[in-house]
Motif scaffolding. Structure first.
Motif, PDB file in Angstrom:
ATOM      1  N   UNK A   1       0.826  -1.204   0.000  1.00 13.43           N
ATOM      2  CA  UNK A   1       0.000   0.000   0.000  1.00 13.43           C
ATOM      3  C   UNK A   1       0.866   1.263   0.000  1.00 13.43           C
ATOM      4  N   UNK A   2       2.080   1.149   0.548  1.00 13.89           N
ATOM      5  CA  UNK A   2       2.971   2.318   0.562  1.00 13.89           C
ATOM      6  C   UNK A   2       3.478   2.665  -0.831  1.00 13.89           C
ATOM      7  N   UNK A   3       3.572   1.679  -1.708  1.00 13.68           N
ATOM      8  CA  UNK A   3       3.920   1.978  -3.101  1.00 13.68           C
ATOM      9  C   UNK A   3       2.810   2.805  -3.731  1.00 13.68           C
ATOM     10  N   UNK A   4       1.577   2.417  -3.463  1.00 10.03           N
ATOM     11  CA  UNK A   4       0.439   3.142  -4.022  1.00 10.03           C
ATOM     12  C   UNK A   4       0.373   4.553  -3.439  1.00 10.03           C
ATOM     13  N   UNK A   5       0.576   4.676  -2.135  1.00 11.21           N
ATOM     14  CA  UNK A   5       0.582   5.996  -1.492  1.00 11.21           C
ATOM     15  C   UNK A   5       1.674   6.883  -2.072  1.00 11.21           C
TER      16      UNK A   5
ATOM     17  N   UNK B   1      -4.480   2.210   5.805  1.00 17.06           N
ATOM     18  CA  UNK B   1      -3.391   1.525   6.508  1.00 17.06           C
ATOM     19  C   UNK B   1      -3.834   1.121   7.911  1.00 17.06           C
ATOM     20  N   UNK B   2      -4.619   1.972   8.566  1.00 15.59           N
ATOM     21  CA  UNK B   2      -5.154   1.620   9.879  1.00 15.59           C
ATOM     22  C   UNK B   2      -6.032   0.380   9.777  1.00 15.59           C
ATOM     23  N   UNK B   3      -6.864   0.319   8.757  1.00 15.26           N
ATOM     24  CA  UNK B   3      -7.726  -0.857   8.555  1.00 15.26           C
ATOM     25  C   UNK B   3      -6.890  -2.101   8.292  1.00 15.26           C
ATOM     26  N   UNK B   4      -5.836  -1.967   7.496  1.00 15.46           N
ATOM     27  CA  UNK B   4      -4.955  -3.114   7.249  1.00 15.46           C
ATOM     28  C   UNK B   4      -4.278  -3.568   8.530  1.00 15.46           C
ATOM     29  N   UNK B   5      -3.855  -2.615   9.364  1.00 16.83           N
ATOM     30  CA  UNK B   5      -3.231  -2.956  10.650  1.00 16.83           C
ATOM     31  C   UNK B   5      -4.200  -3.662  11.577  1.00 16.83           C
TER      32      UNK B   5
END
Length: 194
Positions: free
Chosen positions: A131-135, A171-175
Motif C-alpha cells: 500500500x505504501x507503493x500506491x501511497x 493503513x489503519x484498517x490493514x493494521x
C-alpha cells in the motif's frame, strides 16, 4: 533470510501500527498548512508545513501508544537504519523544495508531495506493505500534476492532506485486520533480542 526480514517488518508494523498514526500526523500537518495558505499566506504555510513535519514522528508515536501499540520497534531491528536513512533523505531534500518555492511559490507543495511520495516508497520495504507503493506514487503523481498546472498553494496542500488522510484510514484498517487475523498479533522476537 526472508524470515528475518519478515520478522523485522512485522515488528515495525506492530510497533507503529503499520505506520497509520504517522500518516495521520502528516495529514494534519498538510491540513494546517492548507488552512494557513488559505487564511494567511502561502509563504507562512511553507513554514507551517516545515514545523508540522518536525512533530510528525512524536505525534505518530503518541497516537500509536493511544491505539495500544508501543510506538517503537524492538532494539536490534535491522530496519531501524532504513527508517533513519529515509528521515535523513527527507531532511536533505527540503532545501530542494524550498529552492523551488523561491523560483515559484506554487511549486513548494508539489515539490514536497514528490519528496514525501518518494519517502513513502521506501516504507513498502520498511513495513512490508505494498500500500505504501500506491501511497508514494499517488502523492508523486499529484505533485507532478499540481506543479505542472500551477495549482494554488492552498489547493496543493489540501490535496496532500486528503490523500494522506485517505491512506491513513486504509493503513489503519490493514493494521487492524492483521491483528484480528493473527489473534492478538505480536511479532516473533527478532534474532538477537531478548
Amino acid at each position: 533470510m526472508g524470515t528475518d526480514l519478515e520478522a523485522a517488518q512485522a515488528d515495525m508494523r506492530f510497533g507503529y501500527y503499520s505506520g497509520a498514526p504517522g500518516i495521520f500526523a502528516s495529514s494534519a500537518a498538510w491540513l494546517a498548512a492548507a488552512i494557513v495558505a488559505l487564511q494567511v499566506s502561502a509563504k507562512q504555510a511553507v513554514w507551517v508545513l516545515f514545523a508540522g513535519g518536525v512533530v510528525i514522528h512524536p505525534v505518530g508515536v503518541l497516537l500509536a501508544k493511544a491505539l495500544g501499540r508501543p510506538g517503537r520497534h524492538e532494539p536490534g531491528n535491522p530496519l531501524a537504519a532504513l527508517a533513519f536513512a529515509t528521515t535523513l533523505w527527507l531532511i536533505l531534500s527540503l532545501p530542494l523544495a524550498y529552492g523551488a518555492s523561491i523560483l515559484r511559490l506554487e511549486w513548494f507543495f508539489p515539490a514536497m508531495l514528490l519528496v514525501i511520495g518518494g519517502r513513502y516508497l521506501t516504507f513498502g520495504s520498511l513495513f512490508g506493505m505494498r500500500v505504501y507503493w500506491v501511497l508514494g506514487l499517488t502523492l508523486a503523481t499529484a505533485g507532478y500534476f499540481l506543479g505542472s498546472t500551477g495549482a494554488l498553494p492552498a489547493v496543493s496542500a489540501f490535496v496532500g492532506a486528503a490523500i494522506e488522510a485517505a491512506f491513513a484510514v486504509s493503513v489503519l484498517a490493514l493494521g487492524r485486520h492483521e491483528v484480528r487475523a493473527n489473534n492478538s498479533f505480536k511479532p516473533k522476537p527478532l534474532r538477537g533480542s531478548a
